[in-house]
Design an enzyme around this catalytic site. Sequence first.
Site, mmCIF file in Angstrom:
data_model
loop_
_atom_site.group_PDB
_atom_site.id
_atom_site.type_symbol
_atom_site.label_atom_id
_atom_site.label_comp_id
_atom_site.label_asym_id
_atom_site.label_seq_id
_atom_site.Cartn_x
_atom_site.Cartn_y
_atom_site.Cartn_z
ATOM 1 N N THR A 12 0.856 -1.185 0.000
ATOM 2 C CA THR A 12 0.000 0.000 0.000
ATOM 3 C C THR A 12 0.895 1.239 0.000
ATOM 4 O OG1 THR A 12 -1.811 -1.118 1.110
ATOM 5 C CG2 THR A 12 -1.808 1.264 1.245
ATOM 6 N N PHE A 62 1.200 5.338 0.520
ATOM 7 C CA PHE A 62 0.583 6.428 1.277
ATOM 8 C C PHE A 62 1.170 7.761 0.827
ATOM 9 C CE2 PHE A 62 0.390 2.638 3.812
ATOM 10 C CZ PHE A 62 -0.787 2.715 4.540
#
Length: 630
Positions: free
Chosen positions: A529, A531
């Site tokens: 992921t 960010f």
Amino acid sequence: MIIVLEQKVTEEKKAHIRRFLEKRGYQVREIVGEVETIFGAVGTPGIDLREVELLDGVSKVVPITKPYKLASRELKKDDSVVSIGPVKFGGGRISVIAGPCAVESREQIFAVAEAVSKAGAVVLRGGAFKPRTSPYAFQGLGELGLSYMKEAGEAYGLPITSEIVSPAHVEMMASYVDAFQIGARNMQNFELLKEVGASGLPVILKRGLCATIEEWLMAAEYLMAHGTDNVVLCERGIRTFERYTRNTLDLSAIPVVKKLSHLPVIVDPSHGTGLRGKVIPMGLAAAAAGADGLMVEVHTNPDEALSDGPQTLFPEQFEKLMRDIEAMTPVLGKSLEHIPRRKPFSAARKPADEGENLAAFQGVPGAYSEEALRQYFHESFQPKACRHFRDVFEAVASGECRYGIIPVENSLAGVINENLDLLLRYPDCRVVGEKEIRIVHSLIAKPGTKLADIRRVYSHPQGLAQCEAFLDTLSGAERVPFFDTAGAVAYIAQQEDAQAAAIAGGGAADYYGMEVLKEGIETNPRNYTRFYIITREETDETGGREPNRMIMVFSTPDEPGALFKCLKILAEHGLNMKKLESRPIHGKPWEYMFFVETEIPGRTSYEAAVEQLRTASEDFRILGSFYTRK
Ligand code: PEP
Ligand code: MN
């Protein structure tokens, strides 16, 4: 011995305990941990431990069984973070020291400092006093070399380290270096260790050519017992029967030392192998084995180097090593240390004082966003949990928190559209950095629960979907969707349900006092992921580097080729597009905003492209820019 103090011990009682111990000949160090405060008392006086246990304010007394005390993990459970100038070693960072084997001239050290700082090294190395095997080999430039190196370090913003070979040099060298290096040949030069330790300056302690791990830690103990707490251990290869490599780089020492000691451990693959071609693979292996950093020899012209040329990297090779390490960091759960250069908040928009050190994330404690935040900011910012993504933006826009971290895309599930939309709605929030983490899901349950007992598994729908293959093996377990992963752990922690489990990151288990039943249960391990770091200010979180990535957003006129015209501008100015997303414009059905992330090759082409884009598009806005190694 370790003296664990009572939780609410007063300063007065602490002073009394300290006096009691010092009077009996102990050296006392106070160590404030997350859960408890302890005194470490070292020395040889033989007193009955019960005498100490009886003192007011003492909760318990534990003897340290290892011969090294201050360096021991028994004394300090948390990893030590050692500062060398503005740079930190340990605690989830990979910090890289680079430079030539020896300082050879002012020009040479400036050229190498420029190259290594550009590639991301955070400390400059270079020998001024060279302990050479032959008395006829180049011995170093001495103090003059140190003065060149100090100048070069200042010019490129790098703290410096250099090897000390004589106790007589401590005072002189302390006025130049940010950290002493103790070389392999001097690891057991106890008079040198005592003097260097007493200087209080940080020390990089190489492992001796024939030293056992225990002897190495005892050398660290000498330094610490004489006055410095800042010791970085450096594995640099040991002498074995193997002659193909210069030394045998003992990478197995890393996990061993990390268990025995709280001190950061770095690895020197240059002296460890003695061969340029082996430095990159062994440097990467060291990072994989858990090293907190590397020390690497780099020269702009290694073939002409006055010492250790054959093991010295060309700047391009060093740059590749840094890029490869950066690519490994999400898997290691670490981040590459950079030189922090933070601009102060502008007075007009200053947040509440406490907001200065807060960074907001969405979710409950233990969430993946919090993990990303910790990996990015380490201990310099306190995480603040927010319920919704919007609250993260609010916290940043209002000044309640200086930074926020928001997930923007997952490598399996795709873009998190809500956060792109929020970037549009909060024009004060700018993107100033990015962090990518690997998502490793764990099955978490109450301590003592057996896998066979599980009947219900709670998690975010994404978490459940990403662990489908594993969940299929839990025959008959119901999959219960929950609003977030760590929230599911918090929930089952409160329930009286011995058959419940949750899927979340391992950090959530620690936070809620739960147990990991199985780690790494995601079907596809290549699950990452990404960010964005947001703030209201153009801060220098990029480590003082020129941004090389920009995020912009615009809409286009409703006419043929409108988007094509905008993208053509990027192409003409050499701005390589990395990402293109479209989002509906709220209130204007079937009209779209385009989010574009591009590389910025240089300031002039970037500025020219932006100027043309402003006219070719509508509602053009830059959402932020940052430095990335990708
Ligand atoms: C050095 O780093 O310059 C050096 C001489 O290393 P070692 O002490 O490990 O041989
Ligand atoms: Mn060398």
